[in-house]
Design an enzyme around this catalytic site. Structure first.
Site, PDB file in Angstrom:
ATOM      1  CB  CYS A 139      -0.923  -0.015   1.209  1.00 18.24           C
ATOM      2  SG  CYS A 139      -2.096   1.353   1.238  1.00 18.24           S
ATOM      3  CB  CYS A 382       9.233  -0.641 -44.258  1.00  9.89           C
ATOM      4  SG  CYS A 382       8.376  -1.473 -42.908  1.00  9.89           S
TER       5      CYS A 382
END
Length: 437
Positions: A139, A382
């Site tokens: 937490c 590409c």
């Protein structure tokens, strides 16, 4: 039909879907409804020590991030551990476990980082006859300011120390819940293993502020004009969780350590991915809070259908299968060459691929050919980066296809080499040259 019964460190459940320690597991009423819907187990909302319970805010506890269709992508949570009396929780846990003996019930615990505090609460939890405990070291808000939660989880030495206490004072399996708010998740996992933990669970929530109200200039959620950092969860954290689970699963020092995967599990596919990367089961929170407990029905059906289709008989057939395929960047095959290809029949001519490639990538996609609007990949430019595939709104319209060995790569003018080669062997790598010398 696929058998999805789960045995996680000796804790048995009819399926691998557990509810994580959170508001959905705060009381018997919720847990009973969850079990009726089909959940295989729950981790009860985190218990604190005996005495006055923690005090939660009486106002908004959640902030949110939405997608363009207002689908919830992430929650920011500022709620603390249970604000119900310890003995009320213990009584309900015992009752639920008695009524549902085939379901997994695990107690999440967070008490001060002191041996006596852990020694005092463990027998109380053990008396409920639940199946195990989960140590909440995750937490990031509220409790961490009290030297608990992630304040412990960020210090491996503290993790190892507390795990040793728990293994000394209880017979129950110990699951150590790790915080993601750390540089390298392997260090706390290694510490937990040194301490003798039976398993780890991760990830807990990520410390965050999700938004700011630009009228009041207060972070959300706002409590009387002020906001605080909280714990971020939901689908948006899944990539972070998957990476951390994989890091532990493939680390030489923690290899084989059972893992309960947490973080953005919303569909059966999410669960399968966690299992493939080494998790023994999964825990769910945000999906249940968004769609209700019955979402588990789709998860169970989807996982079983997929396993049947692929011929996987049990969870053991898929658990950890992807771990061997996770590697470091330096070991990726530099001789692998791929090029994008646009299916002209599927193309809707929206132009998103061209804009993305033209403005931010390698200028490898046309937008006009012979005066007509037309999108096509120029192979000589590409690099196979996959950006166009990801921005295209039409599924499978653009694919990335590997060039076969022996074919010419028009961009580099070199023939595709069938052999494997990585950065550690590359002539441009200065360390490679030093090793050769």
């Amino acid at each position: 039909m696929a058998d999805i019964r789960n045995n996680f460190v000796g804790i048995k459940s009819p399926n691998p879907f557990w509810l994580a320690s959170a508001p959905p597991t705060d009381k018997a009423y919720n847990v009973e409804r969850a079990f009726k819907a089909g959940w295989g187990g729950v981790v009860w909302k985190t218990l604190g020590e005996e005495g006055p319970p923690v005090v939660n805010v009486n106002g908004p506890r959640y902030g949110a991030i939405w997608g363009a269709d207002r689908r919830l992508l992430g929650l920011n949570n500022i709620e603390l551990i249970t604000d119900r009396d310890l003995y009320t929780n213990l009584r309900e846990m015992k009752e639920v476990k008695k009524n549902w003996p085939d379901r997994a019930v695990v107690a999440s615990i967070m008490v001060p980082c002191e041996e006596q505090a852990w020694k005092a609460i463990l027998p109380l939890v053990e008396e409920t006859e639940v199946d195990g405990i989960e140590l909440n070291f995750g937490c990031p808000h509220g409790m961490s300011e009290r030297r608990m939660g992630s304040a412990v989880g960020q210090v491996p030495e503290y993790i190892e120390m507390v795990v040793r206490w728990c293994k000394q004072y209880t017979r129950m399996p110990v699951i150590t819940k790790l915080t993601p708010n750390i540089t390298d998740i392997r260090h706390p996992a290694r510490a937990a293993k040194r301490g003798g933990t039976d398993a780890v669970s991760l990830i807990n929530t990520i410390s965050s502020i999700v938004s700011v109200d630009l009228d009041s200039f207060s972070p959300n959620p706002s409590i009387g004009g002020k906001g605080s950092h909280g714990g971020y969860c939901g689908p948006a954290v899944k990539p972070i969780a998957l990476n951390m689970v994989a890091e532990i699963a493939r680390d030489a020092e923690t290899y084989g350590l059972p893992i309960s995967g947490i973080g953005g599990v919303t569909t059966w596919r999410d669960a399968a991915e966690f299992l493939a990367l080494g998790a023994g089961n999964v825990q769910v929170c945000t999906a249940a809070m968004t769609y209700g407990f019955k979402i588990v029905e789709e998860m169970i059906t989807g996982l079983c259908d997929w396993m049947d289709e692929k011929g996987h008989r049990t969870l053991d057939d898929i658990t950890g299968r992807a771990v061997q395929n996770v590697t470091d960047w330096q070991y990726l095959n530099l001789n692998y060459i791929a090029k994008a290809h646009i299916d002209q029949d599927a193309c809707i001519k929206c132009g998103r691929c061209h804009i993305a490639c033209e403005d931010t990538s390698h200028q490898a996609i046309t937008n006009m050919v012979d005066g007509v609007r037309h999108f096509e990949v120029m192979e000589e430019e590409c690099v196979g980066c996959n950006l166009c595939v990801n921005v295209c709104p039409v599924e499978n319209c653009i694919t990335l296809d590997a060039l076969p060995a022996g074919q010419l790569d028009q961009r580099t003018g070199k023939v595709v080499d069938p052999s494997y080669a990585n950065w550690t062997q590359h002539p441009n790598n200065p360390m490679s040259r030093e090793a050769a010398e």
